[in-house]
Scaffold this active site. Structure first.
Site, mmCIF file in Angstrom:
data_model
loop_
_atom_site.group_PDB
_atom_site.id
_atom_site.type_symbol
_atom_site.label_atom_id
_atom_site.label_comp_id
_atom_site.label_asym_id
_atom_site.label_seq_id
_atom_site.Cartn_x
_atom_site.Cartn_y
_atom_site.Cartn_z
ATOM 1 N N VAL A 97 3.629 -5.546 3.115
ATOM 2 C CA VAL A 97 3.270 -6.468 4.182
ATOM 3 C C VAL A 97 3.626 -7.889 3.759
ATOM 4 O O VAL A 97 3.317 -8.308 2.641
ATOM 5 C CB VAL A 97 1.774 -6.369 4.527
ATOM 6 N N GLY A 116 3.674 1.115 2.816
ATOM 7 C CA GLY A 116 4.651 0.047 2.981
ATOM 8 C C GLY A 116 4.198 -1.270 2.413
ATOM 9 O O GLY A 116 3.124 -1.387 1.817
ATOM 10 N N ASP A 139 -10.049 6.927 7.913
ATOM 11 C CA ASP A 139 -10.067 6.198 6.645
ATOM 12 C C ASP A 139 -10.842 4.885 6.785
ATOM 13 O O ASP A 139 -10.391 3.837 6.319
ATOM 14 C CB ASP A 139 -8.641 5.939 6.146
ATOM 15 N N GLY A 161 0.827 -1.201 0.000
ATOM 16 C CA GLY A 161 0.000 0.000 0.000
ATOM 17 C C GLY A 161 0.851 1.235 0.000
ATOM 18 O O GLY A 161 2.076 1.175 -0.186
ATOM 19 N N GLY A 162 0.191 2.374 0.219
ATOM 20 C CA GLY A 162 0.906 3.637 0.155
ATOM 21 C C GLY A 162 1.959 3.794 1.224
ATOM 22 O O GLY A 162 2.909 4.550 1.061
#
Length: 341
Positions: free
Chosen positions: A52, A50, A161, A47-48
């Site tokens: 996983v 990092g 969010d 994702g934005g």
């Protein structure tokens, strides 16, 4: 004969050398994939903020996910935001909030944290696979998410969010459909010190389809009720299989400000239990004063609703039996979450 011996000797030397090279390469790969006590096994998502990975601990056998911040994203603001996500999420203990196990930094400067590995799928994936969900399931999910938000809000933490991609339905502890709220990378701390590098005047933060009107007009002064607006939009999505508003970003934001949403029953062309529709529509009120005033209030109203058939473990088990094979472990992708005005 001598030539044969020489040839076999050379072959043996070459094979030993190659074997040693392969051994060293494998060791280097293992070391490269190790963060502290954790060994990264496979990438789950990106994702934005990092990447996983599924990981294993050197001494403990519990399933673990490790999120790390790549070196190329190691700007001061990104690092501070990454650290804040860990700090704030680690304060939360509600069973419907993802659990943080550990946090660290490697000698070469990679920051990471370890969290529980979720066995399930996001609400976005569930609806994408199966369409509108039964009202009883929607009530169950919204109750659990409201429980997690209630703890966060009591601690002065606003998520900012809440969306289907950031809510997972998991199989955990022998039970199905355990909702988990995750990705607190955009949190706002109320009545607490905030780094000036992390919050900027006039910046709209979140995902367009789930932004409360005040998050667009006065983003510096939002409170927990903006999360409740987003929760209502999530409930709407679960009931109908569609977003409250559609269009490009400008059009969607304009709808949040000026357009009254179509009730789910009208959108579906069939009856929806009164109380769940009433809660969803009230959460979507333009004025925060007209919404439920706390996540606890939402939870209590949903729990008291008698007209909605309850979604029981037998129902959840049957659903996972039918659809589980089509779902793959995933991680919420927030790469397009931020909107800057």
């Amino acid at each position: 004969m001598i030539n044969v011996l020489i040839w076999w000797t050379l072959v043996t030397i070459v094979c030993v050398a190659i074997s040693q090279i392969i051994h060293n390469l494998r060791r280097e790969i293992r070391e490269a994939m190790r963060l502290g006590q954790y060994t990264l096994e496979r990438k789950l998502g990106e994702g934005g903020m990092g990447m996983v990975y599924c990981a294993s601990h050197a001494m403990m056998s519990r399933p673990t996910a490790v999120k790390l911040l790549p070196l190329e994203k190691m700007g001061k603001a990104s690092l501070a935001r990454f650290e804040r996500e860990v700090e704030q999420t680690s304060r939360l203990t509600h069973p419907n909030t993802i659990t943080i196990y550990d946090y660290g930094r490697t000698p070469d400067g990679v920051f990471y944290y370890a969290m529980e590995l979720l066995d399930g799928a996001s609400l976005e994936t569930v609806v994408g696979l199966d369409g509108p969900q039964p009202p009883g399931r929607v009530v169950r999910v919204m109750e659990m998410v409201a429980g997690g938000l209630s703890e966060a809000h009591d601690l002065g933490i606003i998520h900012r969010d809440i969306k289907p991609a950031n809510i997972f339905l998991c199989r955990q502890g022998g039970e199905f459909d355990i909702a988990k709220v995750l990705d607190f990378g955009l949190v706002k701390v109320v009545e607490g010190p905030e780094d000036a590098n992390l919050t900027h005047d006039g910046v709209v933060t979140g995902t367009p389809q789930y932004l409360a009107p005040e998050a667009l007009t006065d983003p510096d002064n939002i409170d927990s009720r903006s999360d409740l607006y987003a929760l209502g939009a999530v409930g709407y999505y679960l009931l109908t299989g569609e977003q409250v508003f559609t269009g490009n970003i400008v059009e969607i934001c304009g709808h949040h400000l000026h357009t009254e949403p179509i009730p789910p029953s009208e959108r579906l062309g069939r009856e929806v239990p009164f109380e769940i529709e009433a809660v969803v529509m009230q959460c979507l009120a333009k004025n925060p004063e007209d919404r439920p005033q706390s996540a606890g209030e939402i939870r209590a109203r949903l729990a008291a609703s008698l007209e909605v058939p309850r979604w029981r473990q037998a129902d959840a088990h049957a659903w996972w039996q039918e659809h589980g094979e089509a779902l793959r472990p995933e991680v919420a992708d927030t790469s397009d979450s931020d909107v800057t005005r």
